[in-house]
Design a protein around this motif. Sequence first.
Motif, PDB file in Angstrom:
ATOM      1  N   ALA A 244       0.816  -1.219   0.000  1.00 50.40           N
ATOM      2  CA  ALA A 244       0.000   0.000   0.000  1.00 50.40           C
ATOM      3  C   ALA A 244       0.847   1.265   0.000  1.00 50.40           C
ATOM      4  CB  ALA A 244      -0.932   0.000   1.215  1.00 50.40           C
ATOM      5  N   LEU A 245       2.152   1.131  -0.273  1.00 48.92           N
ATOM      6  CA  LEU A 245       3.040   2.287  -0.304  1.00 48.92           C
ATOM      7  C   LEU A 245       3.286   2.657  -1.755  1.00 48.92           C
ATOM      8  CD1 LEU A 245       4.518   3.986   1.846  1.00 48.92           C
ATOM      9  CD2 LEU A 245       6.522   2.520   1.507  1.00 48.92           C
ATOM     10  N   ASP A 246       2.804   3.831  -2.173  1.00 52.57           N
ATOM     11  CA  ASP A 246       2.885   4.240  -3.573  1.00 52.57           C
ATOM     12  C   ASP A 246       4.150   5.014  -3.906  1.00 52.57           C
ATOM     13  OD1 ASP A 246       0.524   3.036  -4.272  1.00 52.57           O
ATOM     14  OD2 ASP A 246      -0.693   4.838  -4.030  1.00 52.57           O
ATOM     15  N   ILE A 247       4.931   5.389  -2.907  1.00 57.17           N
ATOM     16  CA  ILE A 247       6.163   6.142  -3.147  1.00 57.17           C
ATOM     17  C   ILE A 247       7.295   5.499  -2.364  1.00 57.17           C
ATOM     18  CG2 ILE A 247       5.032   8.354  -3.648  1.00 57.17           C
ATOM     19  CD1 ILE A 247       5.516   9.163  -0.761  1.00 57.17           C
ATOM     20  N   ARG A 248       8.500   5.750  -2.784  1.00 51.28           N
ATOM     21  CA  ARG A 248       9.668   5.257  -2.054  1.00 51.28           C
ATOM     22  C   ARG A 248       9.920   6.164  -0.843  1.00 51.28           C
ATOM     23  NH1 ARG A 248      11.665   1.585  -5.703  1.00 51.28           N
ATOM     24  NH2 ARG A 248      11.384   2.146  -7.919  1.00 51.28           N
ATOM     25  N   ASP A 278      15.082  -3.574   0.451  1.00 49.57           N
ATOM     26  CA  ASP A 278      13.853  -3.161  -0.216  1.00 49.57           C
ATOM     27  C   ASP A 278      14.061  -1.800  -0.878  1.00 49.57           C
ATOM     28  OD1 ASP A 278      11.306  -2.446  -1.005  1.00 49.57           O
ATOM     29  OD2 ASP A 278      10.340  -3.044   0.861  1.00 49.57           O
ATOM     30  N   PRO A 279      13.925  -1.709  -2.208  1.00 48.03           N
ATOM     31  CA  PRO A 279      14.133  -0.412  -2.866  1.00 48.03           C
ATOM     32  C   PRO A 279      13.029   0.597  -2.583  1.00 48.03           C
ATOM     33  CG  PRO A 279      13.361  -2.032  -4.451  1.00 48.03           C
ATOM     34  CD  PRO A 279      13.617  -2.781  -3.176  1.00 48.03           C
ATOM     35  N   TRP A 280      11.931   0.161  -1.970  1.00 45.61           N
ATOM     36  CA  TRP A 280      10.839   1.081  -1.660  1.00 45.61           C
ATOM     37  C   TRP A 280      11.014   1.742  -0.303  1.00 45.61           C
ATOM     38  CZ3 TRP A 280       6.466   2.291  -4.669  1.00 45.61           C
ATOM     39  CH2 TRP A 280       6.404   1.621  -5.885  1.00 45.61           C
ATOM     40  N   LEU A 281      11.585   1.061   0.648  1.00 40.35           N
ATOM     41  CA  LEU A 281      11.624   1.569   2.024  1.00 40.35           C
ATOM     42  C   LEU A 281      12.967   1.231   2.655  1.00 40.35           C
ATOM     43  CD1 LEU A 281      10.228   2.803   4.529  1.00 40.35           C
ATOM     44  CD2 LEU A 281       9.325   0.507   5.018  1.00 40.35           C
ATOM     45  N   ARG A 282      13.679   2.272   3.088  1.00 44.80           N
ATOM     46  CA  ARG A 282      14.976   2.083   3.725  1.00 44.80           C
ATOM     47  C   ARG A 282      15.185   3.149   4.793  1.00 44.80           C
ATOM     48  NH1 ARG A 282      18.530   1.501  -1.823  1.00 44.80           N
ATOM     49  NH2 ARG A 282      17.870  -0.607  -2.402  1.00 44.80           N
ATOM     50  N   VAL A 283      16.033   2.830   5.766  1.00 45.36           N
ATOM     51  CA  VAL A 283      16.502   3.836   6.715  1.00 45.36           C
ATOM     52  C   VAL A 283      17.690   4.547   6.085  1.00 45.36           C
ATOM     53  CG1 VAL A 283      17.534   4.249   8.972  1.00 45.36           C
ATOM     54  CG2 VAL A 283      15.705   2.556   8.733  1.00 45.36           C
ATOM     55  N   TRP A 284      17.597   5.874   5.979  1.00 45.42           N
ATOM     56  CA  TRP A 284      18.716   6.660   5.440  1.00 45.42           C
ATOM     57  C   TRP A 284      19.753   6.937   6.515  1.00 45.42           C
ATOM     58  CZ3 TRP A 284      20.921  11.326   6.677  1.00 45.42           C
ATOM     59  CH2 TRP A 284      21.826  11.857   5.753  1.00 45.42           C
ATOM     60  N   GLY A 285      19.298   7.269   7.729  1.00 46.60           N
ATOM     61  CA  GLY A 285      20.218   7.625   8.794  1.00 46.60           C
ATOM     62  C   GLY A 285      19.481   8.184   9.986  1.00 46.60           C
ATOM     63  N   VAL A 286      20.119   9.128  10.662  1.00 46.26           N
ATOM     64  CA  VAL A 286      19.632   9.670  11.935  1.00 46.26           C
ATOM     65  C   VAL A 286      19.463  11.174  11.799  1.00 46.26           C
ATOM     66  CG1 VAL A 286      20.207  10.025  14.379  1.00 46.26           C
ATOM     67  CG2 VAL A 286      20.664   7.818  13.288  1.00 46.26           C
ATOM     68  N   LYS A 287      18.444  11.713  12.467  1.00 42.61           N
ATOM     69  CA  LYS A 287      18.147  13.155  12.416  1.00 42.61           C
ATOM     70  C   LYS A 287      18.371  13.797  13.784  1.00 42.61           C
ATOM     71  CE  LYS A 287      16.153  17.092  11.056  1.00 42.61           C
ATOM     72  NZ  LYS A 287      14.710  17.146  10.826  1.00 42.61           N
ATOM     73  N   PHE A 288      19.110  14.904  13.780  1.00 41.27           N
ATOM     74  CA  PHE A 288      19.281  15.741  14.966  1.00 41.27           C
ATOM     75  C   PHE A 288      18.744  17.144  14.671  1.00 41.27           C
ATOM     76  CE2 PHE A 288      22.849  12.700  15.563  1.00 41.27           C
ATOM     77  CZ  PHE A 288      22.488  12.207  16.815  1.00 41.27           C
ATOM     78  N   GLY A 289      18.537  17.919  15.714  1.00 36.69           N
ATOM     79  CA  GLY A 289      18.142  19.317  15.577  1.00 36.69           C
ATOM     80  C   GLY A 289      19.091  20.194  16.362  1.00 36.69           C
TER      81      GLY A 289
END
Length: 532
Positions: A244-248, A278-289
């Motif tokens: 049900a995921l239409d975008i990566r 999975d080319p549709w869903l992956r962890v890119w990395g970590v987010k800080f602020g």
Amino acid sequence: METMLIRAAAVHTLVPGQAPQRAVAVRGDRIAALSADPDGLDDWVTAGTTILDLPGATVLPAFDDTHTHLIFAGRSAHDVPVHQAHTIAEFLELIRQRAAVTPAGQWIRTTTNWQEYNLAERRMPTAAELDQATDRHPVLVKRGGHNDVVNTYALRLAGITEDTPVPPGGVIGRDAGGRLDGRLIDSAMALVERLVPAEDRAGRADGLRLAGGRYAATGIGTVRDCAVSLDDYALLRAVREADALDIRVRALIGAFGLGGAELEDLLDAMEVWRYDADPWLRVWGVKFGLDGGLEAGATEEPYACDHAFSGTLVCEPDALFEAVETVVRRGWRVGTHAYGDRAVRILLDVYERVLRNNPGLPAGTLVMEHGGLAGPAQRARAAALGIPVTVQQPLLHDTAEVEREFWGPERVAALFPARGWIDQGALVTAGSDFPVGRFGAMRSVWGMITRQTVIGVQGPEHAITYDEAVALHTTNAARLLGEEHLRGTLTPGRLADLTIWDRDPAGCPPEVLRDLDPTHTVVGGRVVHARP
């Protein structure tokens, strides 16, 4: 294996020096062949081939939104769409319509992607006005991530009275007469939001499905979601497994304020996803602020509205350095929010220390998110260090008047200087920062080439060309994500992620380009959006 053939007036591959093609063949999830002759790939056609014969159409790669919040879009997919309102009367009518079909006593929530300065009255609604829409439901009106307005019913449920102590770091709003007006800011929002029941898992999953389809309908094929929790990612996996995921999706797992053992625990929990293919869903990395947003970005000079205030750092530089170093030594990438020019300077200090301590880090390991007020010296420094930056013109478009109140016209005109970033050799990519900015492929392109905002053109010297703007969402975006061998251009062997437009966007007048959406969006060889 499924096959598709598209015939068009022009297929822009974005390969330097290659002339437009006229036909593209897709086999499975990959581009199989291209031809300069619209009939040159007819031999690919079989009885099961999907044929899109569109002699007036233009084909481009699908676009990336390299800084957005799909999770937030999913959470608000079922909420009252007050971002469509132009006046407070329209705003209240939308809530009134939802109240008419909602059982008494149930919460009513609104979407968050609107700005009060874009309403005719140029202010937020009050609790008393929300009471006119319904006094039988608690109402939670959200604007962005820092502001709520609630009705009297909600104030009563939360036990908020004239005598309620204001929580540290928050504001409980009052009108000119000192009475509660329903406004809750920052930490005060929790007084009410803790009472709002979370949407059930099925509802959240459906919201993500709807939100993904809405991105695809604007030409977005891949999003880089910059604030995903562990639970959010597990839900994304479930949506993906249900097809049900239409975008990566490329997810940045939020680690705001974390360090030490808490950060190590988060990284341990992420480890199970490291080798997902999975080319549709992956962890890119970590987010800080590092600093605040519209109302609290850390600036070198005081705010125009308060000469004693220069924004807020939400993380100490040394703590951020230790956290970033922990992440990169575990083999993950880092994106850090830095909006004001003081935050940009400090982040570059932190990143330079990390690079010095860890020679040989892969290119693109450290990314600056926003870089809103980066001046020439900061841009040159970032480029020299190899630090990519993501910019969000739609954020500037929608919030320019709000920003002017805080920072003054000169700094608003200097925001998101795409021209300077490109000319100084940085890897720069583009996104929306939804829900603060409105997502959409050509809407973003239009904004970057015109510098148009809700208060007119701001900083025209920072405008870029159409081709450059498209590259920020395609070829540059694929480089940022380390996927240039898979996406960004249309060539045999790459993923069949493309958009089809009923006219050539490059030739559209600005007023048409702004609202132009594709007739089709194809991701992985599958049509995920087709205009009715």
